[in-house]
Design a protein around this motif. Sequence first.
Motif, PDB file in Angstrom:
ATOM      1  N   TRP A 105      -7.019 -10.481   5.250  1.00 33.46           N
ATOM      2  CA  TRP A 105      -6.647  -9.079   5.473  1.00 33.46           C
ATOM      3  C   TRP A 105      -5.547  -8.981   6.521  1.00 33.46           C
ATOM      4  O   TRP A 105      -5.597  -9.636   7.567  1.00 33.46           O
ATOM      5  N   ASP A 106      -4.541  -8.149   6.246  1.00 33.50           N
ATOM      6  CA  ASP A 106      -3.394  -8.035   7.151  1.00 33.50           C
ATOM      7  C   ASP A 106      -3.454  -6.804   8.057  1.00 33.50           C
ATOM      8  O   ASP A 106      -2.464  -6.488   8.732  1.00 33.50           O
ATOM      9  N   GLY A 107      -4.598  -6.117   8.069  1.00 27.00           N
ATOM     10  CA  GLY A 107      -4.751  -4.973   8.951  1.00 27.00           C
ATOM     11  C   GLY A 107      -4.385  -3.635   8.340  1.00 27.00           C
ATOM     12  O   GLY A 107      -4.547  -2.591   8.979  1.00 27.00           O
ATOM     13  N   GLY A 148      -6.492  -3.234   2.791  1.00 26.17           N
ATOM     14  CA  GLY A 148      -5.367  -3.792   2.062  1.00 26.17           C
ATOM     15  C   GLY A 148      -4.572  -2.734   1.320  1.00 26.17           C
ATOM     16  O   GLY A 148      -4.881  -1.546   1.351  1.00 26.17           O
ATOM     17  N   VAL A 149      -3.546  -3.200   0.635  1.00 23.91           N
ATOM     18  CA  VAL A 149      -2.714  -2.306  -0.176  1.00 23.91           C
ATOM     19  C   VAL A 149      -3.279  -2.288  -1.590  1.00 23.91           C
ATOM     20  O   VAL A 149      -3.332  -3.327  -2.250  1.00 23.91           O
ATOM     21  N   ARG A 150      -3.722  -1.138  -2.026  1.00 25.19           N
ATOM     22  CA  ARG A 150      -4.326  -1.004  -3.349  1.00 25.19           C
ATOM     23  C   ARG A 150      -3.434  -0.139  -4.248  1.00 25.19           C
ATOM     24  O   ARG A 150      -2.956   0.909  -3.833  1.00 25.19           O
ATOM     25  N   THR A 169      -0.501   4.184   2.928  1.00 30.53           N
ATOM     26  CA  THR A 169      -0.973   2.947   3.549  1.00 30.53           C
ATOM     27  C   THR A 169      -0.758   3.106   5.050  1.00 30.53           C
ATOM     28  O   THR A 169       0.232   3.705   5.490  1.00 30.53           O
ATOM     29  N   ALA A 170      -1.708   2.581   5.850  1.00 31.70           N
ATOM     30  CA  ALA A 170      -1.651   2.792   7.296  1.00 31.70           C
ATOM     31  C   ALA A 170      -2.405   1.687   8.020  1.00 31.70           C
ATOM     32  O   ALA A 170      -3.091   0.858   7.404  1.00 31.70           O
ATOM     33  N   ARG A 171      -2.283   1.684   9.344  1.00 32.57           N
ATOM     34  CA  ARG A 171      -3.025   0.782  10.218  1.00 32.57           C
ATOM     35  C   ARG A 171      -3.799   1.602  11.232  1.00 32.57           C
ATOM     36  O   ARG A 171      -3.359   2.696  11.618  1.00 32.57           O
ATOM     37  N   ALA A 172      -4.922   1.071  11.668  1.00 31.51           N
ATOM     38  CA  ALA A 172      -5.695   1.749  12.701  1.00 31.51           C
ATOM     39  C   ALA A 172      -4.936   1.692  14.027  1.00 31.51           C
ATOM     40  O   ALA A 172      -4.274   0.702  14.333  1.00 31.51           O
TER      41      ALA A 172
END
Length: 277
Positions: A105-107, A148-150, A169-172
Amino acid sequence: MTSGGDEDQTVPSVRPQSLMFSFLGIYVLGRATAVYSGSVIDVFARLGVSEEAVRSTLARMVKRNLLARHRRGRKVYFGLTPHAAEILADGRRRVWETGAVNRDWDGTWTLVGFSLPDSRRSTRHDLRSRLIWAGFGLLQSGLWIAPGVRDVTGVLASLELGDHVTVLTARASTPTEAADLVRKAFDIEQIARRYQAFLAQWDTSRPFPSAPDDLARQLLLHTDWLHLVRQDPHLPTEHLPGDWPAIRAEQVFQALAHEYDPRARKLADVVLDELTL
């Protein structure tokens, strides 16, 4: 394998269609071939599935554009449609490529937000069901997330959502932690219980001794495992308990799958009557 009890086990009650998908994925997918209905009936008799149930399953799959009939004399053979091949190829990827353990997982997260009026309650229900099936969890009202990117194009197709849905798509970012998102949006305990049930069934010295041979055990194993990984949102292992049962379950599946395969295929070569397309 661990040395579990050797008490008698009976072949479990599994939907014939689920077994059929496993059978087709192993013995028909990727080959220009169709199989004679009578030989499919012979294979499924090993699993306690009646001739009537097999014929009914094949007929339903033809109606759903999953199988195509091919007649040669008095015999009817069944081959995959492009639609079925696509579904089965996705299942194969989930079993052998995606797997049950997400160590890469890339975050990033995929977010799907939507707001639908009460007049589209049925659409709302369908969308929720599709999102769950695609590995999304409900973070808060109207906002679903998956690691992930879905690609959700297929999930949203045919629902005619228009401006009612947003995909990002985002990051925490502080103060939000990825571990908190996992805990809030997904029922980790329920997912763990599914893998523990799989291990209780298969991580024994003699899984399903009542099954007549490795062809029967192979189909049962693949059916159980595919059902399991299709329900798994593939959460990042770094945010799961250290003793996450999916790790052991995947090891057990792969070991048994490789153990059963040679003898199962020899039996299939004898039983199956195939037609080259």
